[in-house]
Write an enzyme that holds these catalytic residues in place. Sequence first.
Site, PDB file in Angstrom:
ATOM      1  N   SER A   1      -8.178   5.838   8.211  1.00 52.95           N
ATOM      2  CA  SER A   1      -7.003   5.416   8.961  1.00 52.95           C
ATOM      3  C   SER A   1      -6.171   6.611   9.408  1.00 52.95           C
ATOM      4  O   SER A   1      -4.951   6.561   9.412  1.00 52.95           O
ATOM      5  CB  SER A   1      -6.164   4.495   8.094  1.00 52.95           C
ATOM      6  OG  SER A   1      -5.861   5.147   6.872  1.00 52.95           O
TER       7      SER A   1
ATOM      8  N   HIS B   1       3.526   4.072  10.759  1.00 54.25           N
ATOM      9  CA  HIS B   1       3.100   3.897  12.148  1.00 54.25           C
ATOM     10  C   HIS B   1       3.566   2.569  12.737  1.00 54.25           C
ATOM     11  O   HIS B   1       3.254   2.277  13.886  1.00 54.25           O
ATOM     12  CB  HIS B   1       1.583   3.966  12.191  1.00 54.25           C
ATOM     13  CG  HIS B   1       0.979   3.068  11.148  1.00 54.25           C
ATOM     14  ND1 HIS B   1       1.019   3.390   9.817  1.00 54.25           N
ATOM     15  CD2 HIS B   1       0.399   1.867  11.238  1.00 54.25           C
ATOM     16  CE1 HIS B   1       0.468   2.403   9.122  1.00 54.25           C
ATOM     17  NE2 HIS B   1       0.084   1.472   9.962  1.00 54.25           N
TER      18      HIS B   1
ATOM     19  N   LYS C   1      -0.692  12.637   2.777  1.00 58.03           N
ATOM     20  CA  LYS C   1      -1.480  13.105   3.901  1.00 58.03           C
ATOM     21  C   LYS C   1      -0.531  13.834   4.845  1.00 58.03           C
ATOM     22  O   LYS C   1       0.683  13.678   4.740  1.00 58.03           O
ATOM     23  CB  LYS C   1      -2.193  11.951   4.581  1.00 58.03           C
ATOM     24  CG  LYS C   1      -1.308  10.799   5.000  1.00 58.03           C
ATOM     25  CD  LYS C   1      -2.181   9.604   5.347  1.00 58.03           C
ATOM     26  CE  LYS C   1      -1.329   8.394   5.664  1.00 58.03           C
ATOM     27  NZ  LYS C   1      -1.654   7.235   4.853  1.00 58.03           N
TER      28      LYS C   1
ATOM     29  N   ASP D   1       6.027   8.818  10.698  1.00 61.55           N
ATOM     30  CA  ASP D   1       6.580   9.677   9.649  1.00 61.55           C
ATOM     31  C   ASP D   1       5.785  10.965   9.465  1.00 61.55           C
ATOM     32  O   ASP D   1       6.003  11.707   8.504  1.00 61.55           O
ATOM     33  CB  ASP D   1       6.675   8.917   8.320  1.00 61.55           C
ATOM     34  CG  ASP D   1       5.324   8.453   7.820  1.00 61.55           C
ATOM     35  OD1 ASP D   1       4.426   8.225   8.650  1.00 61.55           O
ATOM     36  OD2 ASP D   1       5.160   8.314   6.598  1.00 61.55           O
TER      37      ASP D   1
ATOM     38  N   THR E   1       0.830  -1.203   0.000  1.00 61.49           N
ATOM     39  CA  THR E   1       0.000   0.000   0.000  1.00 61.49           C
ATOM     40  C   THR E   1       0.867   1.258   0.000  1.00 61.49           C
ATOM     41  O   THR E   1       0.525   2.267  -0.590  1.00 61.49           O
ATOM     42  CB  THR E   1      -0.920   0.020   1.252  1.00 61.49           C
ATOM     43  OG1 THR E   1      -1.559  -1.241   1.372  1.00 61.49           O
ATOM     44  CG2 THR E   1      -1.985   1.097   1.156  1.00 61.49           C
TER      45      THR E   1
ATOM     46  N   ARG F   1       0.055  10.895   9.477  1.00 58.15           N
ATOM     47  CA  ARG F   1      -1.271  10.626  10.053  1.00 58.15           C
ATOM     48  C   ARG F   1      -1.590  11.617  11.162  1.00 58.15           C
ATOM     49  O   ARG F   1      -0.684  12.236  11.721  1.00 58.15           O
ATOM     50  CB  ARG F   1      -1.311   9.226  10.659  1.00 58.15           C
ATOM     51  CG  ARG F   1      -1.222   8.144   9.643  1.00 58.15           C
ATOM     52  CD  ARG F   1      -1.416   6.795  10.282  1.00 58.15           C
ATOM     53  NE  ARG F   1      -1.494   5.786   9.236  1.00 58.15           N
ATOM     54  CZ  ARG F   1      -2.007   4.586   9.389  1.00 58.15           C
ATOM     55  NH1 ARG F   1      -2.508   4.221  10.553  1.00 58.15           N
ATOM     56  NH2 ARG F   1      -2.030   3.743   8.384  1.00 58.15           N
TER      57      ARG F   1
HETATM   58  C1  G1P Z   1      -3.171   1.334   5.888  1.00 61.62           C
HETATM   59  C2  G1P Z   1      -4.438   2.161   5.911  1.00 61.62           C
HETATM   60  C3  G1P Z   1      -4.516   3.015   4.664  1.00 61.62           C
HETATM   61  C4  G1P Z   1      -3.263   3.860   4.542  1.00 61.62           C
HETATM   62  C5  G1P Z   1      -2.029   2.983   4.618  1.00 61.62           C
HETATM   63  C6  G1P Z   1      -0.748   3.813   4.634  1.00 61.62           C
HETATM   64  O1  G1P Z   1      -3.179   0.468   4.792  1.00 61.62           O
HETATM   65  O2  G1P Z   1      -5.575   1.342   6.028  1.00 61.62           O
HETATM   66  O3  G1P Z   1      -5.667   3.790   4.710  1.00 61.62           O
HETATM   67  O4  G1P Z   1      -3.262   4.568   3.337  1.00 61.62           O
HETATM   68  O5  G1P Z   1      -2.060   2.190   5.798  1.00 61.62           O
HETATM   69  O6  G1P Z   1      -0.682   4.664   5.728  1.00 61.62           O
HETATM   70  P1  G1P Z   1      -3.621  -1.070   4.896  1.00 61.62           P
HETATM   71  O7  G1P Z   1      -2.763  -1.700   5.948  1.00 61.62           O
HETATM   72  O8  G1P Z   1      -5.055  -1.073   5.321  1.00 61.62           O
HETATM   73  O9  G1P Z   1      -3.418  -1.622   3.515  1.00 61.62           O
HETATM   74 ZN    ZN Z   2       2.572   7.428   8.225  1.00 56.21          ZN
END
Ligand code: G1P
Ligand code: ZN
Length: 543
Positions: free
Chosen positions: A365, A114, A376, A279, A18, A282
């Site tokens: 998230s 995170h 973001k 980082d 992601t 969020r």
């Molecule tokens: C998660 C969050 C998503 C965010 C991503 C990166 O991804 O759900 O919204 O963009 O972290 O911070 P996921 O682990 O669900 O694929």
């Molecule tokens: Zn982050």
Amino acid sequence: MTSRTVQTSPIEGQKPGTSGLRKKTAVFREPSYLENFVQCIFDGTGGAAGKTYVVGGDGRFFNAEAIGVIIRMAAANGAARLIVGQGGILSTPAASNLIRKYKTDGGIILSASHNPGGENGDFGIKFNAPNGGPAPEKITDAIFARTREITEYRITEEEAADIGRIGTSVLGACRIDVIDPVTDYEALMQELFDFDAIGSLFERGFRICFDAMHAVTGPYATRILEETLGAAKGSVINAVPLPDFGGGHPDPNPVWASELVVIMEGARAPDFGAASDGDGDRNMIMGKGAFVSPSDSLALLTAYAHLAPAYSGKLTGVARSMPTSRAVDLVAERLGIPCFETPTGWKFFGNLLDAGKVTLCGEESAGTGSDHIREKDGLWAALLWLNILARDGRDIVQLRADHWRSFGRNYYSRHDYEEIPTQDAEKLMTTLRNRLPDLPGTTVAGMQITTADDFAYRDPVDDSLTEAQGVRIAFGDGSRVVMRLSGTGTQGATLRVYLERFVGRSGDHAQDLQTALAPVIAAAETVADITKHTGRSSADVIT
Ligand code: G1P
Ligand code: ZN
């Protein structure tokens, strides 16, 4: 400068997820692991020769060492210039800003967001494109393709100059500018927001607590909130970035930012609370004794963004990731602007922002942002909130209550089942996907299903199609369940169950969240057999 060509061979599993390539730190420290991927970033994007990159990271364990390797490899690959945050520090939003401001060919950001850091924690690396945003799939696919055929990488014999000191040096033909990580970011925030209004809010005794969670935002928040805007000293807590984030989990939600929650629920709670992640992209927002869900935050920011100079009369549209609650849709409808629904992951907002189709966007998230950069931005969200509160005058809890009375409330929660054996998680999803055509019209746990599908997204700008982005099940009363597997984990699979229930304008907006969602939770369990597939009777993390 002497550069070396080192023979190597493909390493399994270097597929960006992601948000870039994320693995255990130990994996990144295996021989050639980092080097292979960095070479593939260069090779997959047409080579580094003559190019300029921004380089920085969230300060976690192995950050500085990795940056040393990247500098040496960029120089050996012929890069013309690198802009590096002092000490290797750059928050993701600050890096995005630098890429855009200095019109570079992209940036390499070291972060696992995170996820916990440290020797036994996680590490990550991602490439951001010249627009400042996470590389789109066609680029990550090209990088991944290279990882499967790589035979060599290039690196200099010499070490780069000390990145701990601000200044310019050269490594062969490559110029390396080590810059203050905060200066350019602060200048951007000053352009967007009414700093005078926020400053006078603090002069009037308004108190805040910003939890930087021992992660990258500490220096940014201290400089901007305390030194420039005049928030009381000590308003920023856990302000010094630590390689292991103080042993914590730098994820700004009520579970992991419990220190902030305790302060905001205390007798002498400040007026406003916020936190940001490893980082710095969020955010978590709190009023006195009240957590503002990211979905509600996006809706409220959209409704009141006009109070900030940058957004007054300038909202062209908004976008939210598919699992994010539909609270913002209602605001967009009233404002008469379009609302786009995109797959999870910030990269899907990039085209919409570039095309000027949206001004604000966000994810459930804890990600919120705007067209000021292509990531973001945690501190930006806190500053936009402060700007709104300074200009509106109402307390955050009152503002939200008034909002619900005006639009209705989308009760919303996410239940995560973590580290499930991958096979079991995939079986759950496949079984559910196979049932989708039969679900509409049926009743589960007393709730009538109206539609059920697997979300596919046709990008309105480049027409690309992204499929299988999560199962959506909508119910007759306006409730909704979404289920998908995480794309950012480093161990096993994480099942995310997103739950939403709408209560109209005159309904009860003061119910306990999980109680209000109980019928939807029961329906999710029944329709997907979560307990049977995962062997768990309840979620591991509820946010
Ligand atoms: C998660 C969050 C998503 C965010 C991503 C990166 O991804 O759900 O919204 O963009 O972290 O911070 P996921 O682990 O669900 O694929
Ligand atoms: Zn982050």
